[in-house]
Design an enzyme around this catalytic site. Structure first.
Site, PDB file in Angstrom:
ATOM      1  N   LYS A  71       4.322   3.545   2.107  1.00  0.00           N
ATOM      2  CA  LYS A  71       4.765   4.773   2.775  1.00  0.00           C
ATOM      3  C   LYS A  71       3.852   5.960   2.418  1.00  0.00           C
ATOM      4  O   LYS A  71       3.417   6.698   3.296  1.00  0.00           O
ATOM      5  CB  LYS A  71       6.232   5.091   2.411  1.00  0.00           C
ATOM      6  CG  LYS A  71       7.181   3.997   2.908  1.00  0.00           C
ATOM      7  CD  LYS A  71       8.629   4.306   2.622  1.00  0.00           C
ATOM      8  CE  LYS A  71       8.958   4.357   1.160  1.00  0.00           C
ATOM      9  NZ  LYS A  71       8.748   3.054   0.466  1.00  0.00           N
ATOM     10  N   THR A  72       3.585   6.129   1.120  1.00  0.00           N
ATOM     11  CA  THR A  72       2.720   7.238   0.706  1.00  0.00           C
ATOM     12  C   THR A  72       1.321   7.053   1.298  1.00  0.00           C
ATOM     13  O   THR A  72       0.703   8.011   1.792  1.00  0.00           O
ATOM     14  CB  THR A  72       2.628   7.280  -0.837  1.00  0.00           C
ATOM     15  OG1 THR A  72       3.959   7.332  -1.353  1.00  0.00           O
ATOM     16  CG2 THR A  72       1.842   8.476  -1.324  1.00  0.00           C
ATOM     17  N   ASP A 116       8.425  12.766  -0.127  1.00  0.00           N
ATOM     18  CA  ASP A 116       8.780  11.420  -0.578  1.00  0.00           C
ATOM     19  C   ASP A 116      10.250  11.444  -1.017  1.00  0.00           C
ATOM     20  O   ASP A 116      10.745  12.505  -1.428  1.00  0.00           O
ATOM     21  CB  ASP A 116       7.872  11.047  -1.764  1.00  0.00           C
ATOM     22  CG  ASP A 116       7.799   9.546  -1.980  1.00  0.00           C
ATOM     23  OD1 ASP A 116       8.388   8.799  -1.179  1.00  0.00           O
ATOM     24  OD2 ASP A 116       7.151   9.122  -2.955  1.00  0.00           O
ATOM     25  N   THR A 165      13.534   5.194   0.808  1.00  0.00           N
ATOM     26  CA  THR A 165      13.879   3.796   0.555  1.00  0.00           C
ATOM     27  C   THR A 165      15.336   3.562   0.955  1.00  0.00           C
ATOM     28  O   THR A 165      15.815   2.442   0.930  1.00  0.00           O
ATOM     29  CB  THR A 165      13.726   3.463  -0.948  1.00  0.00           C
ATOM     30  OG1 THR A 165      14.392   4.471  -1.699  1.00  0.00           O
ATOM     31  CG2 THR A 165      12.270   3.417  -1.355  1.00  0.00           C
ATOM     32  N   ARG A 224       2.167  -3.356  -3.725  1.00  0.00           N
ATOM     33  CA  ARG A 224       2.073  -2.759  -5.071  1.00  0.00           C
ATOM     34  C   ARG A 224       2.127  -3.858  -6.139  1.00  0.00           C
ATOM     35  O   ARG A 224       1.358  -3.829  -7.098  1.00  0.00           O
ATOM     36  CB  ARG A 224       3.196  -1.735  -5.297  1.00  0.00           C
ATOM     37  CG  ARG A 224       3.279  -1.298  -6.774  1.00  0.00           C
ATOM     38  CD  ARG A 224       4.253  -0.175  -7.023  1.00  0.00           C
ATOM     39  NE  ARG A 224       3.785   1.068  -6.456  1.00  0.00           N
ATOM     40  CZ  ARG A 224       4.535   1.887  -5.726  1.00  0.00           C
ATOM     41  NH1 ARG A 224       5.790   1.572  -5.468  1.00  0.00           N
ATOM     42  NH2 ARG A 224       4.024   2.989  -5.250  1.00  0.00           N
TER      43      ARG A 224
HETATM   44  N1  LIG Z   1      -0.860  -2.094   4.041  1.00  0.00           N
HETATM   45  C1  LIG Z   1      -1.521  -1.978   2.888  1.00  0.00           C
HETATM   46  N2  LIG Z   1      -2.795  -2.393   2.796  1.00  0.00           N
HETATM   47  C2  LIG Z   1      -3.446  -2.307   1.612  1.00  0.00           C
HETATM   48  N3  LIG Z   1      -2.905  -1.798   0.472  1.00  0.00           N
HETATM   49  C3  LIG Z   1      -1.655  -1.362   0.538  1.00  0.00           C
HETATM   50  C4  LIG Z   1      -0.898  -1.411   1.733  1.00  0.00           C
HETATM   51  N4  LIG Z   1       0.320  -0.893   1.515  1.00  0.00           N
HETATM   52  C5  LIG Z   1       0.349  -0.519   0.207  1.00  0.00           C
HETATM   53  N5  LIG Z   1      -0.832  -0.808  -0.367  1.00  0.00           N
HETATM   54  C6  LIG Z   1      -1.159  -0.607  -1.786  1.00  0.00           C
HETATM   55  O1  LIG Z   1       0.061  -0.584  -2.518  1.00  0.00           O
HETATM   56  C7  LIG Z   1       0.145   0.576  -3.339  1.00  0.00           C
HETATM   57  C8  LIG Z   1       1.525   1.180  -3.186  1.00  0.00           C
HETATM   58  O2  LIG Z   1       1.638   1.763  -1.913  1.00  0.00           O
HETATM   59  P1  LIG Z   1       2.403   3.160  -1.670  1.00  0.00           P
HETATM   60  O3  LIG Z   1       2.311   4.038  -2.875  1.00  0.00           O
HETATM   61  O4  LIG Z   1       1.892   3.711  -0.386  1.00  0.00           O
HETATM   62  O5  LIG Z   1       3.879   2.613  -1.509  1.00  0.00           O
HETATM   63  P2  LIG Z   1       5.212   3.420  -1.186  1.00  0.00           P
HETATM   64  O6  LIG Z   1       5.908   2.655  -0.111  1.00  0.00           O
HETATM   65  O7  LIG Z   1       4.908   4.848  -0.944  1.00  0.00           O
HETATM   66  O8  LIG Z   1       6.022   3.260  -2.536  1.00  0.00           O
HETATM   67  P3  LIG Z   1       7.180   4.267  -3.097  1.00  0.00           P
HETATM   68  O9  LIG Z   1       8.370   4.052  -2.227  1.00  0.00           O
HETATM   69  O10 LIG Z   1       7.378   3.746  -4.509  1.00  0.00           O
HETATM   70  O11 LIG Z   1       6.625   5.654  -3.065  1.00  0.00           O
HETATM   71  C9  LIG Z   1      -0.982   1.507  -2.876  1.00  0.00           C
HETATM   72  O12 LIG Z   1      -1.783   1.884  -3.929  1.00  0.00           O
HETATM   73  C10 LIG Z   1      -1.859   0.705  -1.969  1.00  0.00           C
HETATM   74  O13 LIG Z   1      -3.093   0.437  -2.623  1.00  0.00           O
END
Ligand SMILES: Nc1ncnc2c1ncn2[C@@H]1O[C@H](COP(=O)(O)OP(=O)(O)OP(=O)(O)O)[C@@H](O)[C@H]1O
Length: 344
Positions: A71-72, A116, A165, A224
């Site tokens: 998401k981030t 977030d 989430t 992740r």
């Molecule tokens: N589609 C993707 N392709 C490649 N790497 C990804 C992808 N999605 C996530 N990642 C990797 O996974 C890690 C976590 O992703 P991210 O921080 O965007 O998750 P999030 O959904 O925002 O988590 P949270 O809910 O904990 O904030 C990132 O550092 C990224 O490198």
């Protein structure tokens, strides 16, 4: 929560600041680099392109899905692809309407505001956000009691990207104000192999297909966790002067107690209680939590969703029940009370 590192290794939330820095280096920077979520990528592309043609700010976007699915990363890509600055904030940092007013009133025209965990924002701020999202305007209350007056303040047009989430916890009026909601799904194993192969390249880590496939099968559909396991495999190969091959993956993940399904010690402890102590259940949440020495909240929000998703347990009104697959996976049959594994 236990501070045994092997217990946290397959949790989908970030482990530490060091991990956040590591993640930053691996984050895809464009929609083309972003692996998987093909539908969401195509939808976002269309939305951004339409805004570009009409020379306006893109619609507000809600990104919903479990932790660690990107998401981030997507919020950053939206800013990057639309060539707009990005301001980052989070629900827990917005505990009063004034906190939000300070952020909103300092946005530059066209800025992307990422919030977030938007479901954790204060209720008073949520109400301020409704008007801001709809009319790019807020009302600021000055004074208290009978003499209080509200002063309208125009805002620069902006795009809100909210991440959650727990989309079910968002009030309907807030959810309805997003022009587009993206529901992120868990990743397939081939997609996770792509995520891992890209990360290995960035880390300059030579690794073969079999090793990538083995990690992809154990990372619970979550990039992740995939990247975190890759890091442990890299450590293992480095320390043992080994190649990052299948053998190194198996040895490293055995050391960290991550099994073939991606279950860790806590998951297995929960399964053991249900299967051997309660003969498959049903077992109530609190009994389960006390039996494994964890908080009920951790069991409910962290352990159970994955066990349910991979079909090892079901939730019933009377408690948690092991499925036939669970009996098979652990090589047990009902009422045999067999031992579960020597590490438990
Ligand atoms: N589609 C993707 N392709 C490649 N790497 C990804 C992808 N999605 C996530 N990642 C990797 O996974 C890690 C976590 O992703 P991210 O921080 O965007 O998750 P999030 O959904 O925002 O988590 P949270 O809910 O904990 O904030 C990132 O550092 C990224 O490198």
């Amino acid at each position: 929560m236990s501070d045994d590192p092997s217990v946290a290794i397959v949790r989908p939330t970030p482990e530490s600041d060091a991990e956040l820095a590591f993640e930053g280096a691996l984050r895809p920077k464009s929609l083309a680099e972003f692996v998987g979520q093909a539908k969401v990528r195509a939808q976002l592309q269309l939305l951004l392109e339409a805004a570009r043609i009409q020379n306006r700010t893109p619609d507000h976007i809600l990104l919903a899905g479990p932790p660690g699915l990107g998401k981030t990363t997507l919020a950053m890509i939206v800013a990057q692809e639309s060539g707009r600055p990005l301001r980052m904030s989070s629900g827990p940092a917005i505990q009063h309407a004034g906190d939000l007013a300070a952020v909103l009133s300092s946005l530059v025209p066209g800025e992307i505001l990422f919030i977030d965990e938007i479901h954790r924002m204060a209720r008073s701020a949520e109400e301020m956000l409704y008007l801001a999202m709809e009319d790019f305007r807020i009302d600021i209350m000055v004074g208290k009691g009978a003499g209080a007056t509200s002063i309208p303040l125009d805002l620069a047009p902006f795009t809100l990207v909210g991440a959650t989430t727990r989309s079910g916890m968002l009030p309907n009026p807030l959810r309805d104000r997003f022009g587009f909601t993206a529901h992120l799904e868990f990743y397939s194993e081939p997609e996770l192999e792509q995520v891992l192969s890209r990360a290995a390249l960035l880390l300059d880590l030579p690794i073969d297909r079999a090793a990538l496939a083995e990690i992809a099968g154990r990372c619970r559909g979550t990039p992740r966790i995939a990247n975190r396991l890759l890091r442990r495999v890299r450590d293992y190969a480095l320390v043992h002067g080994d190649e990052a091959g299948l053998g190194a993956v198996q040895a490293a993940l055995e050391l960290y107690d991550v099994d073939q399904l991606g279950l860790d010690r806590l998951d297995r402890a929960v399964m053991e209680i249900i299967l051997t102590r309660f003969d498959g259940g049903p077992v109530g949440l609190n009994t389960l939590a006390v039996s494994v020495g964890e908080e009920a909240e951790t069991i409910e929000s962290v352990v159970e969703p994955f066990l349910v998703r991979i079909g090892l347990i079901t939730r019933t009104p009377r408690g948690r029940v092991a499925t036939r697959l669970a009996w098979r996976h652990f090589g047990l049959s009902q009422s045999n009370g067999a031992l579960f594994g020597d590490d438990l």
